[in-house]
Design a protein around this motif. Structure first.
Motif, PDB file in Angstrom:
ATOM      1  N   PRO A 128      52.969  31.927  34.457  1.00 28.38           N
ATOM      2  CA  PRO A 128      52.922  30.279  35.781  1.00 28.38           C
ATOM      3  C   PRO A 128      52.204  31.007  36.627  1.00 28.38           C
ATOM      4  CG  PRO A 128      54.880  30.464  34.377  1.00 28.38           C
ATOM      5  CD  PRO A 128      54.307  31.053  33.632  1.00 28.38           C
ATOM      6  N   SER A 129      53.205  32.293  37.035  1.00 29.37           N
ATOM      7  CA  SER A 129      52.461  33.251  38.999  1.00 29.37           C
ATOM      8  C   SER A 129      50.943  33.292  38.793  1.00 29.37           C
ATOM      9  CB  SER A 129      52.963  34.807  38.194  1.00 29.37           C
ATOM     10  OG  SER A 129      54.870  33.963  38.439  1.00 29.37           O
ATOM     11  N   LYS A 130      50.466  33.641  37.424  1.00 28.20           N
ATOM     12  CA  LYS A 130      49.528  34.182  37.267  1.00 28.20           C
ATOM     13  C   LYS A 130      48.378  33.147  37.305  1.00 28.20           C
ATOM     14  CE  LYS A 130      45.437  36.917  35.030  1.00 28.20           C
ATOM     15  NZ  LYS A 130      44.916  37.817  34.544  1.00 28.20           N
ATOM     16  N   LEU A 131      48.633  31.640  37.361  1.00 30.64           N
ATOM     17  CA  LEU A 131      48.324  30.529  37.025  1.00 30.64           C
ATOM     18  C   LEU A 131      47.938  29.830  38.935  1.00 30.64           C
ATOM     19  CD1 LEU A 131      47.321  28.052  35.727  1.00 30.64           C
ATOM     20  CD2 LEU A 131      49.201  26.650  36.171  1.00 30.64           C
ATOM     21  N   ILE A 132      48.901  30.594  39.345  1.00 27.42           N
ATOM     22  CA  ILE A 132      49.073  29.716  41.086  1.00 27.42           C
ATOM     23  C   ILE A 132      47.917  30.668  40.896  1.00 27.42           C
ATOM     24  CG2 ILE A 132      50.719  31.159  42.395  1.00 27.42           C
ATOM     25  CD1 ILE A 132      53.074  29.670  41.483  1.00 27.42           C
ATOM     26  N   GLN A 133      48.178  32.584  41.254  1.00 30.87           N
ATOM     27  CA  GLN A 133      46.696  33.060  42.176  1.00 30.87           C
ATOM     28  C   GLN A 133      45.850  32.527  41.765  1.00 30.87           C
ATOM     29  OE1 GLN A 133      48.398  35.564  43.898  1.00 30.87           O
ATOM     30  NE2 GLN A 133      45.790  35.363  44.358  1.00 30.87           N
ATOM     31  N   TRP A 134      45.358  31.949  40.857  1.00 33.53           N
ATOM     32  CA  TRP A 134      43.883  31.599  40.129  1.00 33.53           C
ATOM     33  C   TRP A 134      43.983  30.395  41.231  1.00 33.53           C
ATOM     34  CZ3 TRP A 134      43.770  26.551  38.512  1.00 33.53           C
ATOM     35  CH2 TRP A 134      42.185  26.263  38.172  1.00 33.53           C
ATOM     36  N   TYR A 135      44.987  29.102  41.548  1.00 38.43           N
ATOM     37  CA  TYR A 135      45.075  28.924  42.104  1.00 38.43           C
ATOM     38  C   TYR A 135      44.464  28.877  43.961  1.00 38.43           C
ATOM     39  CZ  TYR A 135      46.499  24.257  44.958  1.00 38.43           C
ATOM     40  OH  TYR A 135      46.456  23.160  45.937  1.00 38.43           O
ATOM     41  N   LEU A 136      44.815  29.697  44.323  1.00 44.56           N
ATOM     42  CA  LEU A 136      45.542  30.013  45.513  1.00 44.56           C
ATOM     43  C   LEU A 136      44.101  30.704  45.678  1.00 44.56           C
ATOM     44  CD1 LEU A 136      48.647  31.658  46.264  1.00 44.56           C
ATOM     45  CD2 LEU A 136      48.063  29.718  47.194  1.00 44.56           C
ATOM     46  N   ASP A 137      42.737  32.150  44.797  1.00 40.85           N
ATOM     47  CA  ASP A 137      42.163  32.158  45.111  1.00 40.85           C
ATOM     48  C   ASP A 137      40.740  31.479  44.570  1.00 40.85           C
ATOM     49  OD1 ASP A 137      43.034  34.559  44.498  1.00 40.85           O
ATOM     50  OD2 ASP A 137      42.833  35.337  42.800  1.00 40.85           O
ATOM     51  N   LYS A 138      41.022  30.108  44.069  1.00 44.69           N
ATOM     52  CA  LYS A 138      39.650  29.225  43.797  1.00 44.69           C
ATOM     53  C   LYS A 138      39.827  28.603  45.070  1.00 44.69           C
ATOM     54  CE  LYS A 138      38.599  27.190  40.688  1.00 44.69           C
ATOM     55  NZ  LYS A 138      36.947  26.664  40.267  1.00 44.69           N
ATOM     56  N   GLN A 139      41.447  28.259  45.603  1.00 41.03           N
ATOM     57  CA  GLN A 139      40.938  27.701  47.020  1.00 41.03           C
ATOM     58  C   GLN A 139      40.429  27.894  47.862  1.00 41.03           C
ATOM     59  OE1 GLN A 139      42.208  24.278  45.400  1.00 41.03           O
ATOM     60  NE2 GLN A 139      42.532  23.568  47.302  1.00 41.03           N
ATOM     61  N   HIS A 140      40.657  29.591  48.607  1.00 37.01           N
ATOM     62  CA  HIS A 140      40.556  30.431  49.077  1.00 37.01           C
ATOM     63  C   HIS A 140      38.546  30.199  49.243  1.00 37.01           C
ATOM     64  CE1 HIS A 140      40.608  33.591  52.056  1.00 37.01           C
ATOM     65  NE2 HIS A 140      39.555  33.951  51.353  1.00 37.01           N
ATOM     66  N   TYR A 141      38.326  30.314  47.713  1.00 32.20           N
ATOM     67  CA  TYR A 141      36.744  30.531  47.685  1.00 32.20           C
ATOM     68  C   TYR A 141      35.998  29.367  48.182  1.00 32.20           C
ATOM     69  CZ  TYR A 141      32.552  30.933  45.358  1.00 32.20           C
ATOM     70  OH  TYR A 141      31.123  31.481  45.039  1.00 32.20           O
ATOM     71  N   LYS A 142      37.132  27.880  47.771  1.00 34.49           N
ATOM     72  CA  LYS A 142      36.599  27.270  48.129  1.00 34.49           C
ATOM     73  C   LYS A 142      35.881  27.194  50.166  1.00 34.49           C
ATOM     74  CE  LYS A 142      37.643  23.954  44.058  1.00 34.49           C
ATOM     75  NZ  LYS A 142      38.328  23.038  43.765  1.00 34.49           N
ATOM     76  N   ARG A 143      37.172  28.102  50.331  1.00 30.40           N
ATOM     77  CA  ARG A 143      37.358  27.585  51.816  1.00 30.40           C
ATOM     78  C   ARG A 143      36.441  27.978  52.988  1.00 30.40           C
ATOM     79  NH1 ARG A 143      43.348  26.803  51.386  1.00 30.40           N
ATOM     80  NH2 ARG A 143      43.028  28.827  51.444  1.00 30.40           N
ATOM     81  N   LEU A 144      35.584  29.446  52.206  1.00 27.54           N
ATOM     82  CA  LEU A 144      35.549  30.004  52.479  1.00 27.54           C
ATOM     83  C   LEU A 144      33.514  28.913  53.081  1.00 27.54           C
ATOM     84  CD1 LEU A 144      35.497  33.457  50.190  1.00 27.54           C
ATOM     85  CD2 LEU A 144      36.758  32.612  52.805  1.00 27.54           C
ATOM     86  N   ALA A 145      33.835  29.762  54.859  1.00 21.30           N
ATOM     87  CA  ALA A 145      32.546  28.908  55.176  1.00 21.30           C
ATOM     88  C   ALA A 145      30.672  29.550  54.864  1.00 21.30           C
ATOM     89  CB  ALA A 145      32.301  28.576  56.419  1.00 21.30           C
ATOM     90  N   THR A 146      30.219  30.187  54.410  1.00 18.45           N
ATOM     91  CA  THR A 146      29.129  31.055  54.365  1.00 18.45           C
ATOM     92  C   THR A 146      29.152  31.566  52.743  1.00 18.45           C
ATOM     93  OG1 THR A 146      29.511  33.461  55.548  1.00 18.45           O
ATOM     94  CG2 THR A 146      29.292  31.231  56.453  1.00 18.45           C
ATOM     95  N   PHE A 147      28.326  31.621  52.300  1.00 15.03           N
ATOM     96  CA  PHE A 147      27.994  33.040  51.353  1.00 15.03           C
ATOM     97  C   PHE A 147      27.997  34.065  50.737  1.00 15.03           C
ATOM     98  CE2 PHE A 147      25.344  34.804  47.837  1.00 15.03           C
ATOM     99  CZ  PHE A 147      25.858  34.296  46.460  1.00 15.03           C
ATOM    100  N   ASN A 148      28.045  34.661  52.188  1.00 16.10           N
ATOM    101  CA  ASN A 148      27.860  36.314  52.083  1.00 16.10           C
ATOM    102  C   ASN A 148      29.684  36.170  52.435  1.00 16.10           C
ATOM    103  OD1 ASN A 148      24.935  37.600  52.175  1.00 16.10           O
ATOM    104  ND2 ASN A 148      25.589  36.858  54.907  1.00 16.10           N
ATOM    105  N   GLU A 149      30.324  35.283  52.547  1.00 15.35           N
ATOM    106  CA  GLU A 149      32.056  35.916  53.019  1.00 15.35           C
ATOM    107  C   GLU A 149      32.710  35.170  50.859  1.00 15.35           C
ATOM    108  OE1 GLU A 149      33.935  33.259  57.090  1.00 15.35           O
ATOM    109  OE2 GLU A 149      32.651  32.671  55.700  1.00 15.35           O
TER     110      GLU A 149
END
Length: 529
Positions: free
Chosen positions: A471-492
């Motif tokens: 479950p802990s790794k699932l949470i990290q997957w979720y946080l990483d996915k959400q962070h990736y989606k929030r990034l504004a530019t492709f370079n980021e």
């Protein structure tokens, strides 16, 4: 008479051998892009066992501990077969699929024939149940092409065994109980539904037919112990490799869970309604008709009552798992994560429907004006199977649906497959496997994890494998996915992927200012530097 029965049984063997071998030859050139998503998740587990150096940075196969709980009997059987094919898992899968096709047809014929001695209708039903049936919860019953050779398919092929062993003797009931528990290990979700069906059948059959199957307390304990002993390998593995103790943020886990698993799996009412939305409720019709028609015959009505009760409880009981799990988690401050799987056992409600259909057909062709129409009925059905494939003259009709067009392979049918897989993806996977380092990390389709034997991160399909084990790794997957989606530019986004260890980006977008390592048609492999 005996020689006639032997000849008829040879017909069963011949038909099932023909279908299984036809599928074997048709699948001889199958590629990874033709497999189902479940198989693309399973094969990397076997590959990890074979070579621990693989997938060191993968989302779920980075450590074997994440996946030891997952259908170990199926995985190890596949690995055993792969030993004879230089660990070529497509060939191993094809061998398993061929054997499974043969066993499926023969055992289901024997099961139908056991409960009504009508050879031709038992043979018809054993072919009919091969047809693919899609059920709420993204579930499937039946057996078709190589894509369908999932753990649940192997389980359903073996499912008739305990019922074939059943007699009124306690010893046979104990053996059958052990077998239904043992085959549970091949696919525990379907297996749990099978165990529920088995126990309910024993109970209602013994009551309705006043059978010696009625147990004393001692006999009931013996039956349950035998069943549990059969289940023990998976029970020990699962609870040894998963934990319900909450050592993480439960709120974040719930968000991660909801991001991966549709909310319907936690909503019994909505889950039930899907039976009507996707027309799966049509399987209730044979049960209802058989119940009504059989009232005139005392013995038939007993069978109809057993089937109706099985149908009702197999529909209701899985739904209660959601409420029960929620209650236990709230009272004992735990986080059991099983009900989203347990609710899927509702699919076993289709099995009683098959028997209602069988008994109904036996009644119709024995006791009505249609009794002389059996031969035309069977001929029509087999002609439908031959002509039901896409691109045949009955395309677009009800006979082009999966329950008909999935029974026979294309080499026994009229029609051609609309596609033979994604050759571009297969070619890219071969390039990646041959031209990248073994510990390379990819960002792209989860398909490449299996086909290219390389680590993949952030994919949704892989995330489902760690819900129960990590479950802990699932949470990290979720946080990483959400962070990736929030990034504004492709370079980021690229910089973030690089921080996660990604080496290559696979996409069809040709506008990225990245180094192109390889390109096949529209598919591009970018190198992140």
């Amino acid at each position: 008479m005996a020689s006639n029965n032997k000849f008829k049984f040879l017909i069963v063997i011949a038909i099932n051998l023909t279908i299984s071998l036809a599928y074997y030859f048709e699948n001889s050139n199958t590629t990874y892009s033709q497999l189902s998503s479940d198989l693309l998740n399973i094969i990397p587990i076997a590959q990890k066992y074979d070579n621990p150096e693989l997938y060191k940075h993968d989302l779920y196969v980075d450590t074997i501990e994440n996946v030891k709980y997952y259908t170990p009997f199926y995985v190890q059987t596949l690995r055993f077969l792969a030993k004879f094919n230089d660990y070529n898992y497509l060939q191993a899968l094809n061998i398993m699929h061929t054997i499974c096709h043969f066993v499926f047809g023969v055992l289901w014929f024997l099961l139908f024939f056991k409960y009504a001695k009508h050879f031709w209708l038992a043979l018809f039903m054993s072919v009919f149940v091969r047809g693919i049936v899609w059920i709420p919860g993204l579930e499937v019953l039946g057996i078709s092409g190589l894509w369908s050779m999932m753990p649940r398919t192997l389980y359903i092929a073996l499912f008739p065994l305990p019922f074939l062993l059943l007699t009124n003797k306690l010893s046979s009931i104990i053996i059958a109980s052990f077998i239904i528990g043992f085959i549970f290990n091949f696919h525990p979700i379907t297996g749990l539904g099978g165990i529920m069906l088995f126990l309910l059948f024993l109970f209602f059959y013994s009551i309705c037919f006043k059978s010696d199957m009625i147990f004393s307390f001692r006999n009931t304990v013996l039956v349950l112990l035998s069943l549990i002993v059969g289940m023990l390998p998976f029970i020990l593995t699962y609870f040894g490799k998963t934990s319900s103790t909450v050592t993480y943020d439960l709120g974040l886990f719930d968000k991660a869970f909801q991001a991966r698993i549709p909310v319907i799996f936690k909503n019994p009412v909505e889950f039930s309604l899907y039976w009507f939305k996707n027309k799966s409720a049509l399987f209730l019709i044979p049960v209802i008709i058989y119940y009504i028609i059989s009232k005139k015959n005392k013995n038939e009505f007993k069978k109809a009552r057993v089937i109706a009760l099985l149908t009702l409880l197999l529909f209701i009981i899985p739904l209660t798992s959601v409420y029960f799990e929620s209650f236990v988690n709230n009272v004992f401050n735990q986080n059991f994560r099983m009900s989203f799987q347990l609710i899927r056992t509702q699919k076993m409600v289709v099995i009683p429907s098959y028997f209602a259909m069988f008994f109904l057909l036996v009644y119709i062709f024995k006791n009505t004006l249609l009794k002389n129409w059996l031969t035309p009925f069977l001929l029509f059905y087999f002609l439908v199977l031959v002509f039901s494939k896409p691109n045949s003259f009955i395309s677009g009709t009800i006979f082009n649906t999966a329950i008909f067009n999935s029974v026979l392979p294309f080499n026994l049918s009229v029609g051609k497959p609309s596609q033979s897989g994604n050759k571009t993806k297969d070619a890219m996977a071969k390039y990646i496997e041959k031209n990248t380092q073994i510990d390379a990390v990819l960002f792209g389709d989860y398909f490449y994890r299996c086909a290219a034997k390389r680590s993949v991160i952030l994919d949704n399909k892989g995330a489902s494998m760690i819900i129960e084990s990590n479950p802990s790794k699932l949470i990290q997957w979720y946080l990483d996915k959400q962070h990736y989606k929030r990034l504004a530019t492709f370079n980021e986004k690229v910089e973030f992927l690089k921080s996660l260890g990604v080496d290559y980006y696979i996409t069809e977008n040709d506008n990225y200012n990245l180094k192109i390592t390889h390109k096949i048609n529209k598919l591009i492999l970018y190198k992140l530097e």
